[in-house]
Design an enzyme around this catalytic site. Sequence first.
Site, short mmCIF file in Angstrom:
data_model
loop_
_atom_site.label_atom_id
_atom_site.label_comp_id
_atom_site.label_asym_id
_atom_site.label_seq_id
_atom_site.Cartn_x
_atom_site.Cartn_y
_atom_site.Cartn_z
CG ASP A 11 40.98 -2.85 -1.31
OD1 ASP A 11 41.81 -3.75 -1.02
OD2 ASP A 11 40.33 -2.23 -0.44
CG ASP A 16 37.32 -1.72 0.62
OD1 ASP A 16 37.56 -2.89 0.99
OD2 ASP A 16 38.20 -0.85 0.46
CG ASN A 40 40.17 -6.37 -0.07
OD1 ASN A 40 40.97 -6.84 0.74
ND2 ASN A 40 39.38 -5.35 0.21
CB THR A 124 39.16 2.02 2.44
OG1 THR A 124 38.58 1.78 1.14
CG2 THR A 124 38.54 3.25 3.07
CG PHE A 165 45.69 -6.85 2.71
CD1 PHE A 165 44.90 -6.05 1.91
CD2 PHE A 165 46.26 -7.99 2.15
CE1 PHE A 165 44.68 -6.35 0.57
CE2 PHE A 165 46.05 -8.31 0.82
CZ PHE A 165 45.25 -7.49 0.02
CG ASN A 166 44.45 -1.63 3.06
OD1 ASN A 166 44.10 -2.50 2.27
ND2 ASN A 166 43.60 -0.97 3.82
CG HIS A 238 39.52 -3.90 8.84
ND1 HIS A 238 40.31 -4.12 9.95
CD2 HIS A 238 39.24 -5.13 8.35
CE1 HIS A 238 40.48 -5.42 10.12
NE2 HIS A 238 39.85 -6.06 9.18
CG ASP A 239 38.15 -0.61 4.33
OD1 ASP A 239 37.90 -1.42 3.43
OD2 ASP A 239 39.30 -0.47 4.81
O1 RIB Z 1 43.62 -5.12 6.67
C1 RIB Z 1 42.30 -4.71 6.40
C2 RIB Z 1 42.24 -3.97 5.11
O2 RIB Z 1 42.62 -4.83 4.05
C3 RIB Z 1 40.81 -3.49 4.76
O3 RIB Z 1 40.90 -2.30 4.01
C4 RIB Z 1 40.29 -4.60 3.91
O4 RIB Z 1 39.29 -4.15 2.97
C5 RIB Z 1 41.53 -5.00 3.16
O5 RIB Z 1 41.68 -4.10 2.08
CA CA Z 2 39.84 -2.17 1.84
#
Ligand code: RIB
Ligand code: CA
Length: 310
Positions: A11, A16, A40, A124, A165-166, A238-239
């Site tokens: 996303d 990403d 996102n 991701t 979040f994801n 993160h990703d």
């Molecule tokens: O919490 C971080 C995640 O949420 C990452 O994948 C970032 O791109 C958002 O999607």
């Molecule tokens: Ca992401």
Amino acid sequence: MKKIPVIIDCDPGHDDAIALILAFAREELDVKAVTVSAGNQSIEKTLLNAKKVLSFIGKHPPLAAGATKPLFRKLETAAEVHGESGLDGPSLPAPDFSEEPVPAVELLRKTIMETPEPVTLVPTGPLTNIAILFTAYPEVKKNIRQISLMGGGIEAGNWTSAAEFNIFVDPEAADIVFKSELPIIMAGLDVTHKALFLREDIAELRRIGGRVPILVAELLDFFFEYHIAQDFAGAPLHDPCAVAYLVKPELFSARQYHVDIETRGEHTAGMTLADRRHWSKTKPNVTALLDVDRAGFVNLLIEAFKSYEK
Ligand code: RIB
Ligand code: CA
């Protein structure tokens, strides 16, 4: 060397985008397709961002857009983190290719079923597309080797105190994926909050120069500001952790846990609840990444960015 066939479901999103740049730079990986999810930003924006980034690095994989919203919930986006475009900061040229005229679930099914080797999925973003795939075409599981995902957090969340979040965006989808009985490598906040790009790392990218290192520096300038304002020492990538583990697992430490996804809690929806009772008899379903050699991780990424200039 036998390449690992992968499909990235993302996303974009700054991190990403960097995960895509890393994946396409590594000869160990054969990126068979890219699909995009809403997370996102809206699906229209994450699709455009994926096309722009892939065009910029000269890669044109089969690409398809997925679900416009989570399975049951309304879409929650992260404009405060990634901006209104979902990729604020650099001004990228218009894309030079188009997505496939099919939904992500069809591209996922076709790619998985037609790849001779079992495929590694690398989600991701929210897991909506993957959950739809497993529900509509459960037969694909026999040709999936593992899922290396960015999501969750054993110790804590980020979007809420309990949820990352994801997973928070689509807990029901995550529940389907975590119950799939496929091997899951979870790059959660426990490790991604240690996978930091610092100011000096961004400065190094500018010292190196070149189209891709400079693009990444511009992406990180924007992404960095949000996290500095939250008292992070740097930008958590993160990703890219979900990709880096596939090519250099020795950079990471991990533990096996049984992880359940909370889908009902008023305060805990989206929580990845790990069973850490030492006497527990629950069967682990997750390899959770917990720590990373930060310098090694940063070096892996910088070498990948430099490789585009050769
Ligand atoms: O919490 C971080 C995640 O949420 C990452 O994948 C970032 O791109 C958002 O999607
Ligand atoms: Ca992401």
